[in-house]
Each structure stands twice: as C-alpha cells, then as structure tokens.
Design an enzyme around this catalytic site. Structure first.
Site, PDB file in Angstrom:
ATOM      1  CB  CYS A   1     -20.142   2.461 -18.512  1.00  0.00           C
ATOM      2  SG  CYS A   1     -19.594   4.061 -17.854  1.00  0.00           S
TER       3      CYS A   1
ATOM      4  CE1 TYR B   1      -6.846   2.608   0.284  1.00  0.00           C
ATOM      5  CE2 TYR B   1      -4.463   2.882   0.436  1.00  0.00           C
ATOM      6  CZ  TYR B   1      -5.567   2.255  -0.106  1.00  0.00           C
ATOM      7  OH  TYR B   1      -5.396   1.258  -1.025  1.00  0.00           O
TER       8      TYR B   1
ATOM      9  CB  CYS C   1     -19.359  -0.778 -14.428  1.00  0.00           C
ATOM     10  SG  CYS C   1     -19.584  -0.216 -12.724  1.00  0.00           S
TER      11      CYS C   1
ATOM     12  N   GLY D   1      10.566   7.140  -5.520  1.00  0.00           N
ATOM     13  CA  GLY D   1      10.336   8.516  -5.101  1.00  0.00           C
ATOM     14  C   GLY D   1       9.723   8.610  -3.717  1.00  0.00           C
ATOM     15  CE1 TYR D   2       5.459  12.612  -3.618  1.00  0.00           C
ATOM     16  CE2 TYR D   2       5.656  10.802  -5.200  1.00  0.00           C
ATOM     17  CZ  TYR D   2       5.207  12.072  -4.867  1.00  0.00           C
ATOM     18  OH  TYR D   2       4.527  12.815  -5.794  1.00  0.00           O
TER      19      TYR D   2
ATOM     20  CB  THR E   1       4.025   3.884  -7.745  1.00  0.00           C
ATOM     21  OG1 THR E   1       4.717   4.913  -7.039  1.00  0.00           O
ATOM     22  CG2 THR E   1       4.990   3.189  -8.687  1.00  0.00           C
TER      23      THR E   1
ATOM     24  CD  GLU F   1      -2.972  -0.870  -0.071  1.00  0.00           C
ATOM     25  OE1 GLU F   1      -3.007   0.232  -0.667  1.00  0.00           O
ATOM     26  OE2 GLU F   1      -3.664  -1.838  -0.437  1.00  0.00           O
TER      27      GLU F   1
ATOM     28  CG  ASP G   1      -7.778   4.302  -3.062  1.00  0.00           C
ATOM     29  OD1 ASP G   1      -9.003   4.254  -3.329  1.00  0.00           O
ATOM     30  OD2 ASP G   1      -6.941   3.570  -3.618  1.00  0.00           O
TER      31      ASP G   1
END
Length: 362
Positions: A203, A123, A206, A84-85, A46, A40, A141
């Site tokens: 759609c 989350y 779905c 990253g981060y 990403t 997570e 999320d």
C-alpha cells in the site's frame, strides 16, 4: 461499493505512477496487434517471467498471423509446450485462419469484430483494441477486479459475470481520451506488482493509497470476494517410462479431451504394483528386463488432479514401432514431440527437457 465511488479521481495518479514504474516487457516495448494478442493469451494463468522466453520463441518462429495460420499442428503444439491449456493455441490458429480469410490478414481494429474470433473474449478484445489501436474500451481481468474491489471496498462476488460487466461499464465512463491503452495496462500493472493477489498489498507504493477504502479500513485481506471453485476430481495414474537406453516409448493422445493430440509416456489408471506394470509392458509386445520405481508426483489441471506414481522399465532393443506407440530418440523428442508438463516429473529419466528447460543453457 463501486457504483458509489468517484472513480474519476483514480485516472491521473494511476497514469503518472505507471509512467514512472512500468516494467519493460517485450510486448510493450514493440507493440503490434499480433504481439499484444499472443502475449495476452500466453499470460493467462502464467507468470510474466515464465512467458518472456516463450513469447520470444513463438514470435520469432511465427512472426505474423499468416505464419500462425499456416503452421503445422505438431510444430505449433511444440512451441506451446509447457504453457498448458493447449486449446488456447489451437483457438489462436483457428482465429488466425479466420483473420486471413475475413480480415485480410490483419486483426480488426474493432472491438465487436475481435469478439467474433475464436478464443478472444471481452478481456483479450479490450486489450488488443485499447493497447494496439487506442480504442477506448476496458480490459478487465482478475488483477483489475481485485484492485477495484479493494479500492471501493465492494464485496460483490467477482466470479459473477454481472459484477465483471458492471466494472466494465464503470471503467468505460472514465476511460481517458487518447490514453486507453496506457490506462488499461496501468490497471493490470498495479494489480500485478502492488495490489498483489497473494500476501499483503504494498500500500505504501500505491498511487491510490490516500483514498483506497481497503487501505483506510485494513480490509484488503477480505477482498475481493470470490466464490470457491468446485473441488477438483482426483485421478490416480501410473506412468511408465519405457526405454532401451537410446529410445523412449511415447504415445499420442486422442484428438479429443484433456491434452488432446499431445505425446505422453504410456500410463494406466490407478497405482499399479511393479508386477502389474511389467504385465502392461508385456501386453505392448515389449520385453522388460529391469524395473525401477520412480517418485510420486501431482499435476493440477483446472478441474482434475493427477496423483501419479511411476516406473522406469528397461526393455530389449526397440527396433520397430508397434500399434499406437512411437519409439523416439531423446533429441528427436525434444525438438519434435510436444509432451505436456503433466509428465515433467518423469521426463528427466530419459534426459528430456520440456518447454523453457531446453533453452536455459543456450
């Protein structure tokens, strides 16, 4: 509006669709609290396909919370290189150490206690609690917000915390007993693969198509409503790839601020001329022999954009380290030093490969 919609009818068709259409993912195929947590955090901003090899390497190298807690920082950052981060992985290590000290090395099977851990918000706590422990709490999320705003034709601003809290409250009322983890993953999956963020939703595929208001009224392109983020600050930089044929010059960034503690090519503010770039190299007490202009590149962070130009500068033999500089062999740099993707456009000039690139030919 969300609060006017009968959400009880979404659960069974969603779970049936999920069982028939869910993707096989390594963190789903072998579930544990630790694996859910790692996946997570990696999946934040990403793509799933990009995360898979990172996840495999990370969990092989650091298979449990104890290993994560004890990992040396440079190795930890190298495992994260390209995602990253980097504060996210630092926060994970801080949380892992807390878990070792306060929870006996196991992520707590308690939503509120999970929220006390560094880097774990509502989350992530909801995902771990529901998927790994079956606790009936939501995990909301961007995917979940998008599909529910479209389903109910709700034009509330999803950037507001009050809207997210309302969605969590409404989902909590319909959480299926004994199937909380599957329900949360099904919501995420629907948003990732059908009611997608970019382009038209699929759609026809779905499970909610018969009662989705955005589908009925063709308003999907206006939903969800999301306040535009503040414009990013532009910073011009000149990147200096300094090498002697065998080694490249790297610099370790400071302990605070953007890309803290990572390695970089020396760089300067502004777009320098070739003469100015050569002067910079001479100020490092290095002796330039040749200079080649490199292409321009842009790297986007959350609040700033780097607009870069570069030079590759050949110097005479790099025989010893000078103040603040590291002379690294290519193979050593690939294995040891975490270089952020911001410099990815220029690593090829020393045959350096970052992140997943190092493993594509293996």
């Amino acid at each position: 509006m969300l609060t006017d919609f009968d959400l009880t009818k979404i659960t069974e068709p969603l779970l049936l669709w999920y069982e028939q259409n869910k993707r096989s993912l390594p963190w789903r195929d072998e579930v544990s609290p630790y694996r859910v947590w790692i996946s997570e955090i990696m999946l934040q901003q990403t793509r799933v396909e990009a995360v898979k090899p990172y996840f495999a390497r990370f969990t092989i190298s650091l298979p449990d919370i104890k290993a994560l807690a004890e990992c040396e920082e440079e190795r930890l950052l190298k495992l994260w290189e390209g995602l990253g981060y980097y504060n996210r992985v630092r926060n994970m290590q801080t949380a892992a150490r807390t878990v070792m000290e306060a929870f006996g090395g196991e992520l707590p099977a308690d939503y509120e206690k999970l929220l006390t851990l560094k880097g774990i918000g509502h989350y992530t706590a909801g995902a771990i609690a529901s998927i790994a422990y079956g606790i009936p709490v939501p995990a909301v999320d961007g995917n979940v917000l998008r599909i529910l705003m479209r389903l109910t034709e709700d034009d509330s601003d999803i950037m507001k915390q009050s809207v997210k809290t309302k969605v969590e409250q409404e989902l909590l009322k319909i959480m299926p007993k004994g199937r909380a983890g599957a329900f949360n993953q099904a919501l995420m999956e629907l948003g990732a693969t059908v009611c997608v963020p970019n382009g038209a939703p699929k759609c026809g595929e779905c499970p909610w198509k018969e009662f989705c208001l955005a589908n009925q009224h063709q308003t999907w392109d206006r939903l969800p409503v999301k306040t535009k983020a503040k414009a990013r600050r532009i910073e011009d930089k000149t990147v200096l790839v300094i090498r002697d044929g065998e080694r490249v010059v790297l610099n370790k960034r400071g302990k605070r601020g953007l890309l803290a503690g990572l390695y970089e090519f020396p760089n300067r503010e502004g777009h320098l001329s070739a003469r100015e770039a050569l002067n910079c190299v001479q100020e490092m007490n290095l002796h330039p022999m040749r200079i080649q202009q490199l292409e321009e590149a842009v790297h986007i962070f959350s609040h700033v954009e780097w607009h870069m130009t570069g030079y590759m500068i050949q110097v005479d033999t790099l025989t010893r380290e000078k103040a603040g500089l590291l002379f690294a062999e290519t193979a050593e740099a690939e294995q040891k030093y975490a270089i952020p993707a911001a410099f990815g456009a220029y690593t090829k000039y020393m045959n350096l490969r970052l992140g997943n690139e190092k493993f594509q030919e293996q």
